[in-house]
Design a protein around this motif. Sequence first.
Motif, short mmCIF file in Angstrom:
data_model
loop_
_atom_site.label_atom_id
_atom_site.label_comp_id
_atom_site.label_asym_id
_atom_site.label_seq_id
_atom_site.Cartn_x
_atom_site.Cartn_y
_atom_site.Cartn_z
N ARG A 30 -64.74 -61.75 91.32
CA ARG A 30 -64.99 -61.52 93.11
C ARG A 30 -65.65 -60.50 93.20
NH1 ARG A 30 -61.03 -63.01 97.91
NH2 ARG A 30 -61.05 -64.70 96.49
N ALA A 31 -65.90 -59.64 92.42
CA ALA A 31 -66.48 -58.10 92.18
C ALA A 31 -67.47 -57.92 91.90
CB ALA A 31 -65.64 -57.08 91.61
N VAL A 32 -67.82 -59.09 91.14
CA VAL A 32 -68.68 -59.66 90.32
C VAL A 32 -70.11 -60.09 91.83
CG1 VAL A 32 -70.91 -61.00 89.01
CG2 VAL A 32 -68.64 -59.82 88.26
N VAL A 33 -69.37 -61.53 92.28
CA VAL A 33 -69.59 -61.85 93.06
C VAL A 33 -70.22 -60.80 94.68
CG1 VAL A 33 -70.01 -63.78 94.64
CG2 VAL A 33 -69.11 -64.05 92.40
N LEU A 34 -69.90 -60.32 94.66
CA LEU A 34 -69.68 -58.80 95.93
C LEU A 34 -70.55 -58.17 95.72
CD1 LEU A 34 -65.44 -59.07 96.90
CD2 LEU A 34 -67.57 -60.49 98.26
N LEU A 35 -70.73 -58.18 94.33
CA LEU A 35 -71.45 -56.67 94.61
C LEU A 35 -72.68 -57.37 94.98
CD1 LEU A 35 -69.98 -54.31 91.32
CD2 LEU A 35 -70.36 -53.75 93.76
N GLY A 36 -72.83 -58.16 94.43
CA GLY A 36 -75.15 -58.32 94.49
C GLY A 36 -75.25 -58.84 95.47
N THR A 37 -73.94 -58.47 96.90
CA THR A 37 -74.97 -58.57 98.26
C THR A 37 -74.24 -57.31 99.05
OG1 THR A 37 -73.17 -60.36 98.78
CG2 THR A 37 -74.98 -61.05 98.43
N MET A 38 -73.62 -56.91 98.83
CA MET A 38 -72.98 -54.94 99.23
C MET A 38 -72.63 -54.07 98.19
SD MET A 38 -69.05 -57.16 100.20
CE MET A 38 -69.51 -58.24 100.91
N SER A 39 -72.01 -53.25 99.60
CA SER A 39 -72.24 -52.26 98.84
C SER A 39 -70.71 -51.64 97.85
CB SER A 39 -72.60 -50.91 99.70
OG SER A 39 -71.16 -50.86 100.58
N VAL A 40 -70.95 -50.81 96.84
CA VAL A 40 -69.57 -50.58 95.89
C VAL A 40 -68.27 -50.53 97.41
CG1 VAL A 40 -67.95 -48.93 94.99
CG2 VAL A 40 -70.45 -49.14 93.88
N GLU A 41 -68.45 -49.32 97.93
CA GLU A 41 -66.93 -49.11 99.01
C GLU A 41 -67.32 -50.68 99.77
OE1 GLU A 41 -69.78 -47.30 99.30
OE2 GLU A 41 -69.03 -45.60 97.81
N GLN A 42 -68.46 -50.82 100.16
CA GLN A 42 -67.35 -52.40 101.43
C GLN A 42 -66.98 -53.71 100.26
OE1 GLN A 42 -71.62 -53.63 102.26
NE2 GLN A 42 -71.54 -53.37 103.73
N ALA A 43 -66.85 -53.59 98.86
CA ALA A 43 -66.89 -54.27 98.40
C ALA A 43 -65.35 -54.39 98.07
CB ALA A 43 -67.55 -54.35 96.69
N ALA A 44 -65.46 -52.90 97.67
CA ALA A 44 -63.87 -52.38 97.56
C ALA A 44 -63.28 -52.77 98.84
CB ALA A 44 -63.69 -50.48 97.36
N GLY A 45 -63.69 -52.54 99.80
CA GLY A 45 -62.68 -53.03 101.50
C GLY A 45 -62.37 -54.53 100.95
N GLN A 46 -63.06 -56.00 100.45
CA GLN A 46 -63.15 -56.85 100.23
C GLN A 46 -61.87 -57.04 99.01
OE1 GLN A 46 -63.98 -59.52 101.45
NE2 GLN A 46 -65.10 -58.43 103.75
N LEU A 47 -61.98 -56.80 98.46
CA LEU A 47 -61.37 -56.56 96.62
C LEU A 47 -59.51 -56.61 97.57
CD1 LEU A 47 -63.64 -56.35 94.56
CD2 LEU A 47 -62.60 -58.59 95.09
N GLY A 48 -59.15 -55.83 98.46
CA GLY A 48 -58.11 -55.16 98.55
C GLY A 48 -57.71 -53.68 98.32
N PHE A 49 -58.66 -52.94 97.82
CA PHE A 49 -58.25 -51.48 97.28
C PHE A 49 -59.05 -50.46 98.84
CE2 PHE A 49 -59.54 -53.59 93.52
CZ PHE A 49 -58.90 -52.88 92.75
N ALA A 50 -57.52 -49.82 98.19
CA ALA A 50 -57.57 -48.60 99.80
C ALA A 50 -59.04 -48.24 100.05
CB ALA A 50 -55.86 -47.90 99.74
N GLU A 51 -59.21 -47.17 98.17
CA GLU A 51 -60.41 -46.83 98.48
C GLU A 51 -61.50 -47.08 97.52
OE1 GLU A 51 -58.22 -43.59 96.07
OE2 GLU A 51 -58.39 -42.53 97.86
#
Length: 242
Positions: A195-216
């Motif tokens: 999913r990270a690869v998909v998210l990085l196509g449309t959002m920033s690293v910080e936004q993708a981190a949040g969507q993937l459940g990472f605290a930071e």
Amino acid sequence: MQDAVDVALRYLDLSFTFTAPAAVLDGDRLVITLEPAALPDDVRPFLVERDLAAIHTVIGELVNGLVPVLSVDLTHPAPADTSEHEHVFGLRPRFAAARDQSVVDASVLARALPLASPEATALCERQCEDLAARRRRKPGTAQEVRRLLEGSARFEETMPVVARALGLSPRTLRRRLTEAGTSYQAMLDEVRAERAVVLLGTMSVEQAAGQLGFAEAASFIHAFRRWYGTTPSSYARSVLRP
């Protein structure tokens, strides 16, 4: 564009679609049909519209222009307000139709992709084939765990939560995953990485981190480097947005 459609349909099982899309060339028209038979009635209209809108959005982004939509048919009744539909598709859909489908001018298939990269295409196809092969090797409980994780919004489910959803104890789930040659953490990492690869196509690293459940973001960057051997930003620049 034709090649992109072929690749998308070949690896459809790796996508986040809830319906089963099919594309058929009918003369000078490309007919995109969705098969939502297995969807619950209460969410069917939303998921059909979601998938069809996503298909149109992706095509538009690939060709860097408007998609020449000729018609859109939806089987559910018309809502009170169709302005959002008209904004997305460029026309008012026909509601209460016989099938869920969109018809676009087939000339879109001949369009060149402005950001096409043979190297990125080859890399992504290899990754898709590897992911598809790994899925085929995980029958039974492991496949059920993957299905639940793929449906997760932010990967907040712990192993006990997933075990309970499957009607198992955490100990039994752990044993079955071990027998399948994997673990809960390994499967969580696998789905997150995809999913990270998909998210990085449309959002920033910080936004993708949040969507993937990472605290930071730092934790996400560390995990991404472990998965792909590079940072999310470098991957996005070289592969997703060359």
